[in-house]
Motif scaffolding. Structure first.
Motif, short mmCIF file in Angstrom:
data_model
loop_
_atom_site.label_atom_id
_atom_site.label_comp_id
_atom_site.label_asym_id
_atom_site.label_seq_id
_atom_site.Cartn_x
_atom_site.Cartn_y
_atom_site.Cartn_z
N TRP A 57 1.14 50.35 14.11
CA TRP A 57 2.07 49.28 14.69
C TRP A 57 2.88 48.47 13.61
CZ3 TRP A 57 0.63 45.41 11.47
CH2 TRP A 57 -0.26 45.41 10.26
N GLY A 58 3.92 47.78 14.42
CA GLY A 58 5.27 47.30 13.98
C GLY A 58 5.21 45.80 13.45
N TYR A 64 0.07 42.72 20.50
CA TYR A 64 0.12 43.28 21.78
C TYR A 64 0.33 44.80 21.97
CZ TYR A 64 5.07 41.26 20.52
OH TYR A 64 5.89 41.61 20.29
N VAL A 65 0.50 45.59 23.35
CA VAL A 65 0.86 46.81 23.26
C VAL A 65 1.57 46.14 24.47
CG1 VAL A 65 -1.11 47.57 22.14
CG2 VAL A 65 -1.50 47.50 24.75
N LYS A 66 1.90 47.54 24.72
CA LYS A 66 2.52 47.92 26.30
C LYS A 66 0.97 48.05 27.31
CE LYS A 66 4.47 51.74 26.48
NZ LYS A 66 4.91 53.67 26.99
N THR A 67 1.69 47.34 28.79
CA THR A 67 0.38 47.45 29.55
C THR A 67 0.08 48.38 30.30
OG1 THR A 67 2.32 45.35 30.39
CG2 THR A 67 0.11 45.79 32.17
N GLY A 75 7.37 54.25 23.17
CA GLY A 75 6.96 55.02 22.78
C GLY A 75 6.66 55.26 21.29
N HIS A 76 6.95 54.91 20.13
CA HIS A 76 7.32 55.57 18.69
C HIS A 76 6.35 54.65 17.90
CE1 HIS A 76 11.24 57.42 20.22
NE2 HIS A 76 11.48 55.96 20.65
N ILE A 77 5.62 53.65 18.72
CA ILE A 77 4.36 53.19 18.11
C ILE A 77 3.77 52.60 19.01
CG2 ILE A 77 5.63 51.98 16.28
CD1 ILE A 77 5.94 49.62 17.28
N ASP A 78 2.34 52.20 18.82
CA ASP A 78 1.36 51.94 19.54
C ASP A 78 1.24 50.71 20.04
OD1 ASP A 78 0.26 54.13 19.79
OD2 ASP A 78 -0.49 54.29 17.94
N PRO A 102 7.68 48.92 9.11
CA PRO A 102 7.85 47.32 9.22
C PRO A 102 10.09 47.24 9.74
CG PRO A 102 8.68 48.46 7.45
CD PRO A 102 7.61 48.87 8.17
N PHE A 103 10.40 45.97 10.78
CA PHE A 103 11.45 46.25 11.50
C PHE A 103 11.93 45.46 11.45
CE2 PHE A 103 8.94 48.95 14.05
CZ PHE A 103 9.70 50.15 14.21
N ARG A 104 12.94 44.77 11.68
CA ARG A 104 14.41 43.78 11.15
C ARG A 104 13.97 42.18 11.47
NH1 ARG A 104 20.55 45.02 10.73
NH2 ARG A 104 19.52 45.39 12.91
N GLY A 105 13.55 42.67 13.06
CA GLY A 105 13.41 41.78 13.64
C GLY A 105 12.70 42.10 15.23
N GLY A 106 12.01 41.23 15.66
CA GLY A 106 10.91 41.51 16.66
C GLY A 106 11.55 42.59 17.92
N ALA A 107 12.80 42.28 18.30
CA ALA A 107 13.42 42.53 19.41
C ALA A 107 13.71 44.31 19.19
CB ALA A 107 14.84 41.72 19.83
N GLU A 108 13.51 44.47 17.73
CA GLU A 108 14.04 45.82 17.53
C GLU A 108 12.01 46.65 17.69
OE1 GLU A 108 15.72 46.39 14.06
OE2 GLU A 108 17.22 45.94 14.27
N ALA A 109 10.98 45.64 16.78
CA ALA A 109 9.35 45.87 17.44
C ALA A 109 8.82 46.52 18.44
CB ALA A 109 8.66 45.55 16.35
N ILE A 110 9.74 45.57 19.31
CA ILE A 110 9.07 46.09 20.83
C ILE A 110 10.23 46.63 21.64
CG2 ILE A 110 9.51 44.80 22.99
CD1 ILE A 110 8.74 42.26 21.76
#
Length: 311
Positions: free
Chosen positions: A152-153, A126-129, A194-197, A180-188
């Motif tokens: 992408w994260g 998914y991406v930002k709206t 605006g750091h990842i697409d 990679p991130f430690r969890g979904g909240a961090e990736a979102i």
């Protein structure tokens, strides 16, 4: 020895055995470990299970966060815990099926005690709206035109999402950058900032409900509830497309009494209207499997993805 003395002695000898068979968990505190950072789907699932155990069984529970390596570190830790049933962990498909094939770890997922599967989750890209990438086709076109630029994260390095999505990109012959991130909240948070697409994870529910993200594809075989327009990886003909589920695991050798206790608490939780509603809000569903069936599913998934990764 007189008969009366013999009976007293027999009773004294039997007392420890009776105490040893005291109903699990007694007055002990239960620790439920989550291998992701707080704020994601795994957090919600284990908090709901913790609350169910407290409310329905009157036991004391603690939710303990041990993020790292796509939740593999939490399973490595739990595999060394005392096998009395008081310490359990969230079982993710990444840490049970995939990561053990790619790293030297301190546990064998086939030796862990499966206590029950609790939920099934869509895992979307998914991406930002407001992203210019309005469809999966748009994302692929951008990646082809800009090799290596699409970022992408994921929730953990070399986990389930990363393996499935990278297999899709290889199938499409495009190059991207995975973060990679430690969890979904961090990736979102990184995507919103605006750091990842894009992000590939199961944590999109609240953001989708708010209209903050747009789904481009579902990595599993089943449609995201309420979003028939979002293609699945199976529909797209990609080599890997598997359903995501969470369960509960413990160290090897947990007594059967404790296994059955957890199995019943997990079953009760999947039938709890509050849990069902919490899952509905994140586009997930209850996915109960008993202890034996879940243990077998761990072994089957480990074998299936091992063969796919080697191939």
């Amino acid at each position: 020895m007189k008969r009366r003395d013999a009976l007293i002695l027999a009773g004294a000898l039997a007392a420890p055995a009776i105490h040893a068979q005291e109903a699990f968990p007694g007055n002990r505190t239960l620790t439920l470990t989550v291998g992701f950072a707080p704020g994601g789907v795994g957090d919600m699932v284990m908090r709901q299970l913790s609350e169910s155990a407290r409310a329905k069984r009157g036991v004391q529970t603690v939710v303990d966060f041990r993020p790292g390596a796509g939740s593999a570190l939490s399973l490595e830790r739990i595999s060394r815990a005392t096998p009395d049933g008081t310490q359990v962990a969230l079982g993710s498909v990444s840490a049970l099926w995939i990561i053990p094939h790619q790293q030297q770890l301190g546990y064998d997922p086939r030796q862990l005690t499966g206590l029950g599967q609790i939920s099934g989750h869509p895992l979307a890209v998914y991406v930002k709206t407001d992203s210019p990438l309005r469809s999966w086709a748009d994302l692929l076109a951008y990646a082809r035109a800009n090799p290596g630029k699409l970022s992408w994260g994921t929730t953990g390095s070399r986990g389930f999402a990363e393996v499935l999505v990278e297999a899709a990109f290889r199938h499409e012959n495009v190059q991207t950058s995975t973060v990679p991130f430690r969890g979904g909240a961090e990736a979102i948070a990184a995507m919103i900032g605006g750091h990842i697409d894009a992000v590939a994870s199961a944590d999109f529910g609240p953001m989708l409900a708010q209209g903050a993200v747009r789904l481009l594809a579902e990595t599993g075989p089943n449609k995201v509830p309420g979003h028939p327009e979002v293609p699945t990886f199976r529909e797209l003909g990609y080599p890997l497309s598997d359903a995501v589920a969470y369960g509960v695991v413990g160290p090897p050798g947990i007594p059967r009494q404790a296994v059955l206790w957890w199995q019943e608490v997990i079953r009760e939780t999947t039938q709890d209207p509050a849990f069902i509603e919490a899952l509905r809000r994140i586009y997930a569903v209850p996915g109960y499997l008993g202890a034996d069936a879940y243990t077998q599913s761990i072994r089957d998934g480990y074998a299936r993805f091992g063969a796919a990764l080697r191939g």
